[in-house]
Design a protein around this motif. Structure first.
Motif, PDB file in Angstrom:
ATOM      1  N   THR A 163       0.823  -1.209   0.000  1.00 46.39           N
ATOM      2  CA  THR A 163       0.000   0.000   0.000  1.00 46.39           C
ATOM      3  C   THR A 163       0.860   1.264   0.000  1.00 46.39           C
ATOM      4  N   GLY A 164       1.769   1.351   0.945  1.00 42.89           N
ATOM      5  CA  GLY A 164       2.606   2.549   1.031  1.00 42.89           C
ATOM      6  C   GLY A 164       3.574   2.686  -0.125  1.00 42.89           C
ATOM      7  N   ASP A 165       4.122   1.555  -0.580  1.00 44.35           N
ATOM      8  CA  ASP A 165       5.037   1.614  -1.719  1.00 44.35           C
ATOM      9  C   ASP A 165       4.316   2.075  -2.982  1.00 44.35           C
ATOM     10  N   GLY A 166       3.092   1.590  -3.168  1.00 47.70           N
ATOM     11  CA  GLY A 166       2.329   2.011  -4.343  1.00 47.70           C
ATOM     12  C   GLY A 166       2.045   3.498  -4.330  1.00 47.70           C
ATOM     13  N   TRP A 167       1.732   4.027  -3.145  1.00 40.36           N
ATOM     14  CA  TRP A 167       1.507   5.465  -3.019  1.00 40.36           C
ATOM     15  C   TRP A 167       2.784   6.238  -3.342  1.00 40.36           C
ATOM     16  N   ALA A 168       3.915   5.771  -2.814  1.00 36.39           N
ATOM     17  CA  ALA A 168       5.187   6.435  -3.077  1.00 36.39           C
ATOM     18  C   ALA A 168       5.499   6.435  -4.574  1.00 36.39           C
ATOM     19  N   ALA A 169       5.263   5.306  -5.229  1.00 30.96           N
ATOM     20  CA  ALA A 169       5.506   5.218  -6.672  1.00 30.96           C
ATOM     21  C   ALA A 169       4.597   6.174  -7.435  1.00 30.96           C
ATOM     22  N   HIS A 170       3.353   6.263  -7.012  1.00 27.36           N
ATOM     23  CA  HIS A 170       2.380   7.160  -7.645  1.00 27.36           C
ATOM     24  C   HIS A 170       2.825   8.622  -7.521  1.00 27.36           C
ATOM     25  N   VAL A 171       3.208   9.026  -6.333  1.00 22.68           N
ATOM     26  CA  VAL A 171       3.652  10.407  -6.123  1.00 22.68           C
ATOM     27  C   VAL A 171       4.895  10.709  -6.948  1.00 22.68           C
ATOM     28  N   ALA A 172       5.766   9.708  -7.088  1.00 20.68           N
ATOM     29  CA  ALA A 172       7.017   9.913  -7.820  1.00 20.68           C
ATOM     30  C   ALA A 172       6.832   9.904  -9.328  1.00 20.68           C
ATOM     31  N   GLY A 173       5.653   9.497  -9.821  1.00 20.54           N
ATOM     32  CA  GLY A 173       5.394   9.608 -11.247  1.00 20.54           C
ATOM     33  C   GLY A 173       5.085   8.330 -11.985  1.00 20.54           C
ATOM     34  N   ALA A 174       5.003   7.188 -11.287  1.00 19.10           N
ATOM     35  CA  ALA A 174       4.616   5.952 -11.975  1.00 19.10           C
ATOM     36  C   ALA A 174       3.189   6.096 -12.494  1.00 19.10           C
ATOM     37  N   ILE A 175       2.960   5.668 -13.724  1.00 19.95           N
ATOM     38  CA  ILE A 175       1.652   5.845 -14.339  1.00 19.95           C
ATOM     39  C   ILE A 175       0.693   4.719 -13.972  1.00 19.95           C
ATOM     40  N   GLY A 176       1.242   3.594 -13.506  1.00 20.69           N
ATOM     41  CA  GLY A 176       0.392   2.473 -13.131  1.00 20.69           C
ATOM     42  C   GLY A 176       1.081   1.570 -12.137  1.00 20.69           C
ATOM     43  N   VAL A 177       0.291   0.896 -11.316  1.00 27.35           N
ATOM     44  CA  VAL A 177       0.792  -0.102 -10.376  1.00 27.35           C
ATOM     45  C   VAL A 177       0.041  -1.395 -10.638  1.00 27.35           C
ATOM     46  N   SER A 178       0.572  -2.508 -10.128  1.00 27.16           N
ATOM     47  CA  SER A 178       0.025  -3.799 -10.550  1.00 27.16           C
ATOM     48  C   SER A 178      -0.966  -4.420  -9.593  1.00 27.16           C
ATOM     49  N   THR A 179      -1.128  -3.858  -8.380  1.00 27.32           N
ATOM     50  CA  THR A 179      -2.099  -4.432  -7.452  1.00 27.32           C
ATOM     51  C   THR A 179      -3.079  -3.365  -6.972  1.00 27.32           C
ATOM     52  N   ASP A 180      -4.255  -3.800  -6.589  1.00 24.50           N
ATOM     53  CA  ASP A 180      -5.238  -2.865  -6.044  1.00 24.50           C
ATOM     54  C   ASP A 180      -4.749  -2.260  -4.734  1.00 24.50           C
ATOM     55  N   ALA A 181      -3.994  -3.038  -3.958  1.00 18.79           N
ATOM     56  CA  ALA A 181      -3.456  -2.516  -2.698  1.00 18.79           C
ATOM     57  C   ALA A 181      -2.525  -1.339  -2.958  1.00 18.79           C
ATOM     58  N   GLN A 182      -1.683  -1.464  -3.970  1.00 19.33           N
ATOM     59  CA  GLN A 182      -0.763  -0.375  -4.282  1.00 19.33           C
ATOM     60  C   GLN A 182      -1.484   0.892  -4.707  1.00 19.33           C
ATOM     61  N   ALA A 183      -2.671   0.752  -5.268  1.00 23.22           N
ATOM     62  CA  ALA A 183      -3.430   1.908  -5.758  1.00 23.22           C
ATOM     63  C   ALA A 183      -4.464   2.417  -4.764  1.00 23.22           C
ATOM     64  N   SER A 184      -4.549   1.791  -3.602  1.00 20.67           N
ATOM     65  CA  SER A 184      -5.684   2.039  -2.713  1.00 20.67           C
ATOM     66  C   SER A 184      -5.692   3.425  -2.097  1.00 20.67           C
ATOM     67  N   TRP A 185      -4.533   4.014  -1.839  1.00 21.89           N
ATOM     68  CA  TRP A 185      -4.517   5.294  -1.134  1.00 21.89           C
ATOM     69  C   TRP A 185      -5.011   6.445  -1.994  1.00 21.89           C
ATOM     70  N   TRP A 186      -5.052   6.283  -3.307  1.00 24.39           N
ATOM     71  CA  TRP A 186      -5.645   7.334  -4.147  1.00 24.39           C
ATOM     72  C   TRP A 186      -6.890   6.828  -4.876  1.00 24.39           C
ATOM     73  N   GLY A 187      -7.402   5.681  -4.462  1.00 23.59           N
ATOM     74  CA  GLY A 187      -8.648   5.193  -5.021  1.00 23.59           C
ATOM     75  C   GLY A 187      -8.533   4.618  -6.406  1.00 23.59           C
ATOM     76  N   GLY A 188      -7.335   4.147  -6.782  1.00 25.95           N
ATOM     77  CA  GLY A 188      -7.130   3.591  -8.112  1.00 25.95           C
ATOM     78  C   GLY A 188      -7.288   2.081  -8.131  1.00 25.95           C
ATOM     79  N   ARG A 189      -6.916   1.477  -9.244  1.00 25.50           N
ATOM     80  CA  ARG A 189      -6.942   0.030  -9.423  1.00 25.50           C
ATOM     81  C   ARG A 189      -5.628  -0.418 -10.033  1.00 25.50           C
ATOM     82  N   GLY A 190      -5.288  -1.669  -9.781  1.00 26.13           N
ATOM     83  CA  GLY A 190      -4.090  -2.229 -10.388  1.00 26.13           C
ATOM     84  C   GLY A 190      -4.281  -2.432 -11.885  1.00 26.13           C
TER      85      GLY A 190
END
Length: 364
Positions: A163-190
């Protein structure tokens, strides 16, 4: 003039194990003993704790660190109830995603040290992990020249960090993550691709697997298909493109570094390059264009890091997006916290003097 406060993540987002953190369960035990010693001695020094790290980097985990302080600073009353300590602290900090310099103060905590002595391990570890991810992701984002980066290291690490790593990746500029958990803090989907295992489940028929996947999920995502199952990416990419037509968003090249794609073997024999080589990408792109599929995107993955992406971009290899995995969780970005003032007077370990930072903003 001080920096104005920006919106921060709510403490609720982190789902912290508050009681265990309060009890020091995740803390180096010497901090727990330090807190207990101060309480037993009736000593309540007002300190200024200064947090920093030693690299040019991108700050991550600071909102979670603040949440730890907000929810877990305090002490036990004689009856066992919890006396909250947050209101007795003054915290100043930078923000998620801020560019930070080596040795720059990123957060200060001021107040009775006995209220938060037990939390140092937890907030420093949080910031170390998230900052590492942010720095690594930002590096590949910059190397790609703005092309999408897909964050794919979930399988290389423990699931609890997602969860936290996905948020960090999102803030840093990753356009997509592979799990719903990684996208959960901004309401996204894997997001992802038609995987090798599904192709195997269709007896190694990439087209059959891609058709089945598209029938069921093509209306929910951009369909991207791995085309290296039989190690012959050019004809497989063409077969998938012909079969799916406009339903196909992209093909993903993921040839193992231990193998040379069959097309490269046919052209170069035993000297053929292994892995997702630049020539292989050109061959797939040319074949798709010639067959009337110029809109099909090419995603390259498998052993990519910032240096390799930089080399591909400098050579103008026609990659549209990069999938990056284990390289994004490697390395270190450790933080340190030091008491630098006690009751308003300098009192610090030699070499760790007070370094005020006008960029810090108050945390309300």
């Amino acid at each position: 003039m001080g920096v104005t406060e920006r919106e921060r993540l709510s403490p609720d987002a982190f789902r912290l194990p508050v009681e265990k953190i309060r009890e020091g369960y995740y803390s180096d035990v010497y901090f727990n003993y330090a807190k207990a010693t101060l309480e037993l001695e009736g000593r309540q020094p007002r300190v200024l704790m200064q947090v920093f790290q030693r690299k040019e980097s991108i700050l991550g985990g600071v909102d979670e660190a603040i949440a730890i302080l907000r929810l877990c600073a305090g002490r036990r009353r004689p009856d066992g109830s919890w006396e909250d300590g947050w209101e007795q602290l003054e915290v100043h900090a930078l923000h998620e995603g801020d560019q930070i310099g080596a040795w720059e103060t990123v957060m200060t905590i001021e107040g009775d040290y006995s209220l938060f002595a037990h939390l140092e391990t937890v907030y420093l570890g949080t910031m170390a992990r998230r900052t590492l991810i942010m720095r690594n992701v930002r590096e590949v984002v910059e190397a790609s020249g703005g092309k999408p980066i897909l964050y794919f290291p979930a399988r290389h690490d423990h699931w609890l960090v997602q969860t936290g790593d996905g948020w960090a990746a999102h803030v840093a500029g990753a356009i997509g993550v592979s799990t719903d958990a990684q996208a959960s803090w901004w309401g996204g989907r894997g997001v992802g691709t038609v995987p090798h295992a599904l192709i195997a489940a269709f007896n190694g028929d990439t087209v059959a697997a891609a058709r089945a996947f598209t029938r069921n999920f093509g209306d929910q995502m951009h369909v991207t298909v791995l085309v290296d199952f039989v190690n012959d990416s050019v004809p497989t990419a063409l077969e998938v493109a012909e079969a799916l037509g406009p339903d196909l968003w992209g093909v993903r090249l993921d040839t193992s570094d231990a193998l040379a794609d069959l097309e490269l073997q046919r052209r170069h024999g035993p000297t053929a390059a292994h892995g997702v080589d630049a020539e292989l990408v050109h061959l797939v792109r040319d074949a798709l264009d010639e067959a009337g599929h110029p809109n099909v995107q090419i995603v390259a993955s498998g052993g990519f890091n910032a240096d390799r992406i930089r080399n591909f971009e400098a050579s103008r290899v026609p990659v549209d997006a990069y999938g990056v995995g284990s390289a994004l969780i490697r390395g270190s970005n450790d933080f340190t916290a030091d008491v630098v003032l006690v009751d308003g007077r300098p009192c610090a370990k030699v070499g760790r003097e007070h370094r005020p930072n006008p960029r810090l903003s108050p945390v309300r």
